[in-house]
Design a protein around this motif. Sequence first.
Motif, mmCIF file in Angstrom:
data_model
loop_
_atom_site.group_PDB
_atom_site.id
_atom_site.type_symbol
_atom_site.label_atom_id
_atom_site.label_comp_id
_atom_site.label_asym_id
_atom_site.label_seq_id
_atom_site.Cartn_x
_atom_site.Cartn_y
_atom_site.Cartn_z
ATOM 1 N N ILE A 104 10.233 4.875 -3.961
ATOM 2 C CA ILE A 104 10.353 3.529 -3.411
ATOM 3 C C ILE A 104 11.546 3.455 -2.467
ATOM 4 O O ILE A 104 12.624 3.986 -2.756
ATOM 5 C CB ILE A 104 10.522 2.496 -4.549
ATOM 6 N N TYR A 161 8.502 0.428 1.174
ATOM 7 C CA TYR A 161 7.678 1.636 1.306
ATOM 8 C C TYR A 161 7.595 2.303 -0.061
ATOM 9 O O TYR A 161 8.593 2.422 -0.788
ATOM 10 C CB TYR A 161 8.300 2.609 2.305
ATOM 11 N N ILE A 162 6.385 2.706 -0.435
ATOM 12 C CA ILE A 162 6.197 3.472 -1.667
ATOM 13 C C ILE A 162 5.386 4.721 -1.333
ATOM 14 O O ILE A 162 4.502 4.697 -0.487
ATOM 15 C CB ILE A 162 5.483 2.636 -2.750
ATOM 16 N N ARG A 163 5.762 5.816 -2.002
ATOM 17 C CA ARG A 163 5.075 7.073 -1.734
ATOM 18 C C ARG A 163 3.727 7.136 -2.431
ATOM 19 O O ARG A 163 2.742 7.623 -1.872
ATOM 20 C CB ARG A 163 5.955 8.248 -2.182
ATOM 21 N N ALA A 164 3.665 6.638 -3.657
ATOM 22 C CA ALA A 164 2.423 6.723 -4.419
ATOM 23 C C ALA A 164 2.403 5.610 -5.460
ATOM 24 O O ALA A 164 3.445 5.075 -5.863
ATOM 25 C CB ALA A 164 2.285 8.085 -5.092
ATOM 26 N N ARG A 165 1.196 5.271 -5.911
ATOM 27 C CA ARG A 165 1.002 4.241 -6.925
ATOM 28 C C ARG A 165 -0.009 4.753 -7.937
ATOM 29 O O ARG A 165 -1.114 5.195 -7.579
ATOM 30 C CB ARG A 165 0.473 2.949 -6.293
ATOM 31 N N LEU A 185 5.008 2.611 -9.599
ATOM 32 C CA LEU A 185 5.309 2.996 -8.228
ATOM 33 C C LEU A 185 6.233 4.206 -8.223
ATOM 34 O O LEU A 185 7.126 4.323 -9.075
ATOM 35 C CB LEU A 185 5.963 1.829 -7.471
ATOM 36 N N GLN A 206 0.839 -1.191 0.000
ATOM 37 C CA GLN A 206 0.000 0.000 0.000
ATOM 38 C C GLN A 206 0.878 1.247 0.000
ATOM 39 O O GLN A 206 1.941 1.277 0.629
ATOM 40 C CB GLN A 206 -0.913 0.001 1.228
ATOM 41 N N ASP A 207 0.420 2.247 -0.705
ATOM 42 C CA ASP A 207 1.196 3.470 -0.763
ATOM 43 C C ASP A 207 1.084 4.223 0.562
ATOM 44 O O ASP A 207 0.030 4.269 1.197
ATOM 45 C CB ASP A 207 0.713 4.367 -1.919
#
Length: 388
Positions: free
Chosen positions: A187, A174-178, A184, A160-161
């Motif tokens: 990351i 960890y991802i900031r946004a998708r 992605l 999950q972002d």
Amino acid sequence: MPVARPVPDRLALRLSILDRYVLRQLLLALVASTGALAVLIWLTQSLHFVSLVVGRGLSLRVFLELTSLLIPSFVAVILPITTFVVVQFIYQRLGTDRELTVMQAAGLSPVMMARPGLLCASIATGLCLILNIWIVPVSYHAFRQYEFQIRNRMAAFLIQDGVFTQVSDNMTVYIRARDKDGTLHGIMVEDDRTPGAEATILAEDGNLLVTGDQPRVVLFNGSRQEIDSHTGRLNVLTFARNTIDLSSPHGAHTRQPDANELSIAELLHPDMRLYSRRDESKMFIEAWRRLSTPFCAFSFAMIGLVGAMGGNYSRQASILRPVLAILGVVAVQALTLLVQNLASRNLQLMPLMWICTLGPGLVCAAILFVPEFRSDRPTARAVRGPRA
């Protein structure tokens, strides 16, 4: 002139009306009690897997499919106990309602009155053998494979972002946004799978894909930061494109099954290239346990029959005998577990496992039936005497 009891009727294969009447009550109660108790245990054990649904967003269908694979193992454990409870309860109720007294007055011997209970015990023993030898290993193997797939492959696609997702025990992503197309952004990967070479990987963009049935993430425009364990210096490696495997170090094809997943043949003849000598003794004990524990259903049923039919009916005995029968079942179960633990340390004690599971049933059968066969001999002699 004394009349001999009809001995051939005891061994008759055809069930009488009374046999069918009692056996129907036993089987219906056995199915109901075993099913209810299995569902109850399934509900309590399923709580351990709620985190997969809440934390990793699995659907209810996947949750039910995963946990339902454990039901055969629950049934194999509780079926001998429910057999005892059902036999004890039904025959105790028949004695309280004076139905056993009526059967005895009608000329039925203890063997003939106990035939439905023996048939119920035989059915339960056969089901336990089928479960232990075939169904439980297959279902548990499927459960382990499914759980491994969820934890090590599907979890990678549930990132999950804006959340630190623990893909495995030694990797956090960890991802900031998708984006809607799956791209992605922002990351960060904390990779601790190699002891002494822990690394932090940063990348601007990336994509998830599957290669060889393993989840991987393709990173673009990033860096890999790693501290040298010998010098303590920070090593930084920049890259334009890099691929990281998000699965655990051991793939699904290299996962070593435990003893509960193996068949009887594999337990008795294990591949020593995959297991140690210490594991070999555990496998032998597991094989003997699967073959011997189903006969606990027979022994427990015989203890229940002795508790319900052993002696004349009285108000005090109707309370004391069931209590003694329950204590006997608890003692046999505890002794069986103790012998299994001792046999795992000394393989020469393995025959005691059969004595603990089958011996109490044979002793109870002797207590209940031997006096009847002894009384038949003088009666038969008295009948043959006048004719001679």
